[in-house]
Motif scaffolding. Sequence first.
Motif, PDB file in Angstrom:
ATOM      1  N   ALA A   1       0.815  -1.210   0.000  1.00  0.00           N
ATOM      2  CA  ALA A   1       0.000   0.000   0.000  1.00  0.00           C
ATOM      3  C   ALA A   1       0.853   1.267   0.000  1.00  0.00           C
ATOM      4  O   ALA A   1       0.499   2.260  -0.635  1.00  0.00           O
ATOM      5  N   GLU A   2       1.973   1.234   0.688  1.00  0.00           N
ATOM      6  CA  GLU A   2       2.834   2.415   0.750  1.00  0.00           C
ATOM      7  C   GLU A   2       3.415   2.734  -0.628  1.00  0.00           C
ATOM      8  O   GLU A   2       3.363   3.878  -1.091  1.00  0.00           O
TER       9      GLU A   2
ATOM     10  N   GLY B   1       0.691   4.022  -2.833  1.00  0.00           N
ATOM     11  CA  GLY B   1       0.325   5.390  -2.481  1.00  0.00           C
ATOM     12  C   GLY B   1       1.285   6.411  -3.057  1.00  0.00           C
ATOM     13  O   GLY B   1       0.864   7.444  -3.588  1.00  0.00           O
ATOM     14  N   TYR B   2       2.579   6.127  -2.963  1.00  0.00           N
ATOM     15  CA  TYR B   2       3.571   7.042  -3.551  1.00  0.00           C
ATOM     16  C   TYR B   2       3.418   7.107  -5.065  1.00  0.00           C
ATOM     17  O   TYR B   2       3.500   8.184  -5.660  1.00  0.00           O
TER      18      TYR B   2
ATOM     19  N   ASN C   1     -11.642   2.604   2.346  1.00  0.00           N
ATOM     20  CA  ASN C   1     -11.246   1.755   1.218  1.00  0.00           C
ATOM     21  C   ASN C   1     -12.452   1.318   0.399  1.00  0.00           C
ATOM     22  O   ASN C   1     -12.366   1.191  -0.820  1.00  0.00           O
TER      23      ASN C   1
ATOM     24  N   PRO D   1      -7.633   0.365  -3.590  1.00  0.00           N
ATOM     25  CA  PRO D   1      -6.936  -0.221  -2.433  1.00  0.00           C
ATOM     26  C   PRO D   1      -7.340  -1.669  -2.185  1.00  0.00           C
ATOM     27  O   PRO D   1      -8.331  -2.165  -2.723  1.00  0.00           O
TER      28      PRO D   1
ATOM     29  N   PHE E   1      -7.171   5.059  -7.623  1.00  0.00           N
ATOM     30  CA  PHE E   1      -6.480   4.216  -6.648  1.00  0.00           C
ATOM     31  C   PHE E   1      -7.452   3.162  -6.167  1.00  0.00           C
ATOM     32  O   PHE E   1      -8.516   3.467  -5.641  1.00  0.00           O
TER      33      PHE E   1
ATOM     34  N   TYR F   1       0.704   6.492  -6.842  1.00  0.00           N
ATOM     35  CA  TYR F   1      -0.542   7.211  -7.112  1.00  0.00           C
ATOM     36  C   TYR F   1      -0.322   8.720  -6.988  1.00  0.00           C
ATOM     37  O   TYR F   1      -0.756   9.496  -7.845  1.00  0.00           O
ATOM     38  N   HIS F   2       0.362   9.122  -5.944  1.00  0.00           N
ATOM     39  CA  HIS F   2       0.627  10.552  -5.740  1.00  0.00           C
ATOM     40  C   HIS F   2       1.462  11.128  -6.887  1.00  0.00           C
ATOM     41  O   HIS F   2       1.157  12.211  -7.400  1.00  0.00           O
TER      42      HIS F   2
END
Length: 125
Positions: free
Chosen positions: A70-71, A74-75, A109, A93, A91, A77-78
Motif C-alpha cells: 500500500a505504501e 500510495g507514492y 477503502n 486499495p 487508486f 498514485y501521488h
Amino acid sequence: MKINDFITLYSKSPAAKALERLVSDNETRRASLEGFNVQSALAMAWSTLFSSQLLADSGNFCTLFILNDAEEAGYFYHDLTQILGTNQVLFFPSSYKRKVKYGQKDAGNEILRTEVLAKLSNLTT
C-alpha cells in the motif's frame, strides 16, 4: 523546471522511444517493466507515454499497475496525480480489513473501491 519539462526531456530518450514502440505494437497485451526503482521513474515513464500522441489517439483505455504494498502504491498514485491530474488516475486499495479494526470493514477503502469500479464501468458503455 516544471514537470512538463521533465516529460519533454524524457520523451526524447531511447528508453522512452523503446517503450512507445512496445505499446504501439498491436500484438503486445502485457508488459513487465523492471529497473524503475529510482524515485518517480516509473510514474515519469508512464506519464510520458500517456501524454504522447500515441495514447491520445487510442480512445478509452485502462492500465493497471500492481505494486508491492500500500505504501508503494500510495507514492506511485501521488506521483501520477501530480503529473497527470486527479481525473486521469484512480487508486484501488486492498479489500483486506485493517489489523487495528479486525473484523470491521474499512469504510474509506470501500468508498475508493466503489468509485474506481463505477468509473471503469462507465468506460465500457
